[in-house]
Design an enzyme around this catalytic site. Structure first.
Site, short mmCIF file in Angstrom:
data_model
loop_
_atom_site.label_atom_id
_atom_site.label_comp_id
_atom_site.label_asym_id
_atom_site.label_seq_id
_atom_site.Cartn_x
_atom_site.Cartn_y
_atom_site.Cartn_z
CE LYS A 48 -23.44 -22.85 2.02
NZ LYS A 48 -24.00 -23.55 0.84
CG ASP A 88 -25.25 -26.16 2.92
OD1 ASP A 88 -25.08 -26.34 1.71
OD2 ASP A 88 -24.42 -26.57 3.76
P1 NDP Z 1 -28.61 -32.51 4.47
O1 NDP Z 1 -28.43 -31.97 5.83
O2 NDP Z 1 -29.99 -32.65 3.92
O3 NDP Z 1 -27.91 -33.94 4.37
C1 NDP Z 1 -26.55 -34.10 4.62
C2 NDP Z 1 -26.21 -35.59 4.53
O4 NDP Z 1 -24.81 -35.74 4.66
C3 NDP Z 1 -26.82 -36.41 5.65
O5 NDP Z 1 -27.02 -37.71 5.19
C4 NDP Z 1 -25.74 -36.34 6.72
O6 NDP Z 1 -25.78 -37.41 7.65
C5 NDP Z 1 -24.50 -36.44 5.86
N1 NDP Z 1 -23.37 -35.76 6.53
C6 NDP Z 1 -23.31 -34.47 6.95
N2 NDP Z 1 -22.13 -34.20 7.52
C7 NDP Z 1 -21.44 -35.35 7.44
C8 NDP Z 1 -20.15 -35.72 7.86
N3 NDP Z 1 -19.31 -34.85 8.46
N4 NDP Z 1 -19.75 -37.00 7.60
C9 NDP Z 1 -20.57 -37.89 6.97
N5 NDP Z 1 -21.80 -37.58 6.57
C10 NDP Z 1 -22.23 -36.34 6.80
O7 NDP Z 1 -27.71 -31.59 3.51
P2 NDP Z 1 -27.79 -31.40 1.93
O8 NDP Z 1 -28.19 -32.68 1.29
O9 NDP Z 1 -28.58 -30.18 1.68
O10 NDP Z 1 -26.28 -31.05 1.59
C11 NDP Z 1 -25.31 -32.06 1.27
C12 NDP Z 1 -24.13 -31.43 0.54
O11 NDP Z 1 -24.61 -30.79 -0.67
C13 NDP Z 1 -23.39 -30.31 1.30
O12 NDP Z 1 -22.03 -30.34 0.90
C14 NDP Z 1 -24.04 -29.04 0.77
O13 NDP Z 1 -23.21 -27.93 0.92
C15 NDP Z 1 -24.21 -29.42 -0.69
N6 NDP Z 1 -25.21 -28.65 -1.42
C16 NDP Z 1 -26.52 -28.59 -1.01
C17 NDP Z 1 -27.44 -27.86 -1.74
C18 NDP Z 1 -28.88 -27.87 -1.41
O14 NDP Z 1 -29.65 -27.32 -2.21
N7 NDP Z 1 -29.32 -28.44 -0.31
C19 NDP Z 1 -27.01 -27.08 -2.92
C20 NDP Z 1 -25.64 -27.28 -3.31
C21 NDP Z 1 -24.78 -28.00 -2.55
P3 NDP Z 1 -26.59 -37.26 9.06
O15 NDP Z 1 -28.02 -37.49 8.72
O16 NDP Z 1 -25.98 -38.29 9.93
O17 NDP Z 1 -26.32 -35.87 9.55
#
Ligand code: NDP
Length: 450
Positions: free
Chosen positions: A124, A164
């Site tokens: 990571k 991510d």
């Molecule tokens: P994105 O950046 O596309 O989206 C993240 C989302 O979560 C946004 O809506 C963001 O809001 C919100 N967010 C981020 N940080 C916080 C916080 N501290 N408090 C509240 N809301 C928050 O990321 P992903 O969708 O790719 O990833 C989301 C989760 O899934 C993570 O835990 C990641 O590790 C996990 N994941 C992702 C994979 C992937 O293929 N993308 C694979 C496996 C796991 P805002 O728009 O305001 O930033």
């Protein structure tokens, strides 16, 4: 060593790293029965080795913003474990990124990747860079500076990063362009690439789709399905968007979505048309989720990270899918979900549920799936992208989706079988940890003391 002795050792070696210790603690709790059966794993100090990254690279990233001011960020790559394949795992760009956060994510990734059945080790990386509020030009400058150092440590047979939080298609494009220029080679060194330059169909959708396929498998064990079920989803990024889409495809009704400012509660349900608006809002206009509430005249509730609980999880529904970030469901949230008779909580994010919340859910008979099992569809499809790159082929959408469905079913069945074998039937957390651990442990045992 006992579980508490092992945990004390990890704490001592990793002071001030609460997220990493939380992730290790959860795995240790599950795998102690395996260590009791396998004295050889204890003698080989496999836990002590698995909790120590094979390599942790930390580097300075210096770049010029649009005003010509010098900006400095910190970049990382944690190469955690390569026992079963090249390091594989995403890059996160978010101000909360620290070595502890990336070590927890890399540790989880090792077991998750093992569960997919595709030969991938765990890693990571990322940076405390915040893409929010930056121009495209600034994001590109940062990505080029970041890759200027990372390129020395990765290649398509050694370490293959992906996206991510904060790293989507735009960032992967800039990172890939920078790598190609530095190395003068076109290879599958990153996954999540665009279609037409090495990307795989369905990779964008895979984590969210895979989560919902996994949940459907869980429901089927109770002769039930997601059809007609009301669902709470948090987040509005990559994982949340495609989880919402697949729930709608399977006949479920999604009531919520969120971002770091708060959540919307759409009692009528998010339709495919409203989802298209949400994707445009978050991916293209990079706006705040309140705009959705204004557009569709529904409720918006502001949420702050230090609130005692998140009212999103107090809304009555059948299923919950946290898809935003770590520790977003605490014990109070879990109690609210239980009070409303939630049937299932499927983790889309990594470690979104705190340990006490997980215990409450399991003790109260809620079907619970840990992210390392239910969100593994993303990295599995990254593995399929790597295979296509090695073979110089492009598979159709239907082919990749069919493989994703099959992989999620296998992960589900493998976790259930391991849980049963070790006396915890129906416990997906224990099953996923044991099955992932055993695969990596056997490979490490075979490869000697290195
Ligand atoms: P994105 O950046 O596309 O989206 C993240 C989302 O979560 C946004 O809506 C963001 O809001 C919100 N967010 C981020 N940080 C916080 C916080 N501290 N408090 C509240 N809301 C928050 O990321 P992903 O969708 O790719 O990833 C989301 C989760 O899934 C993570 O835990 C990641 O590790 C996990 N994941 C992702 C994979 C992937 O293929 N993308 C694979 C496996 C796991 P805002 O728009 O305001 O930033």
């Amino acid at each position: 060593m006992t579980q508490s002795e092992l945990l004390s050792l990890v704490k001592k070696r990793n002071p001030n790293e609460p997220e990493f210790i939380q992730a290790v603690d959860e795995v240790l709790l599950s795998i102690m029965p395996v260590l009791e059966r396998h004295a050889e794993f204890r003698d080989l100090k496999l836990i002590e080795r698995m909790t120590e990254p094979e390599r942790l690279i930390s580097f300075r990233v210096t770049w010029l913003d649009d005003k010509g001011h010098v900006q400095i960020n910190r970049g990382y790559r944690v190469q955690m474990n390569s026992a079963i394949g090249p390091y594989k795992g995403g890059l996160r760009f978010h101000p909360t990124v620290t070595a502890s956060v990336l070590k927890f994510l890399a540790f989880e990734q090792v077991f998750k990747n093992a569960l997919t059945g595709i030969p991938m080790g765990g890693g990571k990386g990322g940076s405390d860079f915040d893409p929010k509020g930056k121009s495209n030009n600034e994001v590109m400058k940062f990505c080029q500076a970041f890759m200027g150092e990372l390129a020395r440590h990765i290649d398509n047979r050694t370490d293959v990063p992906a996206g991510d939080i904060g790293v989507g298609g735009r960032e992967i494009g800039y990172l890939f362009g920078a790598y190609k220029k530095i190395k003068n080679e076109f290879s599958g060194v990153l996954t999540g690439k665009g279609i037409g330059w090495g990307g795989s169909l369905i990779r964008t959708e895979a984590t969210g789709y895979g989560l919902v396929y996994f949940a459907e498998n869980m429901m089927q064990t109770k002769n039930d399905s997601l059809k007609g079920k009301t669902c709470l989803v948090s987040g509005s990024g990559n994982v949340a968007q495609y989880a919402i889409e697949k729930i709608i495809h399977l006949g479920g009704k999604v009531l919520t979505a969120s971002d770091s400012s708060g959540f919307i509660y759409d009692k009528e349900g998010i339709t495919l048309e409203k989802l298209a608006y949400l994707k445009d809002l978050k991916d293209n206009r990079r706006g705040r989720i309140k705009e959705y509430a204004d557009q569709y005249k529904c409720q918006f509730t502001a949420v702050h990270a230090d609130d005692a609980f998140n009212p999103l999880w107090s809304i009555p529904a059948d299923c919950a899918f946290p898809c935003a970030t770590q520790n977003e469901v605490n014990a109070k949230d879990a109690a609210n979900l239980i009070k409303n008779k939630i049937k299932l909580l499927g983790e889309g994010a990594n470690m979104p549920t705190s340990p006490d919340a997980i215990n409450l859910l399991i003790d109260n008979g809620v079907m619970y799936s840990p992210g390392k099992a239910s969100n593994a569809g993303g990295v599995a499809t990254s593995g399929l992208e790597m295979t296509q790159n090695y073979m110089g082929q492009n598979w159709t959408r239907e082919e990749v989706d069919a493989k994703l469905v099959e992989i999620m079913k296998n992960i589900h069945d493998t976790a259930l079988a391991a849980a049963k074998e070790y006396g915890k039937p129906g416990n997906y957390m224990v099953g996923a940890n044991i099955a992932g651990f055993l695969k990596v442990a056997k490979a490490m045992q075979a490869q000697g003391v290195i």
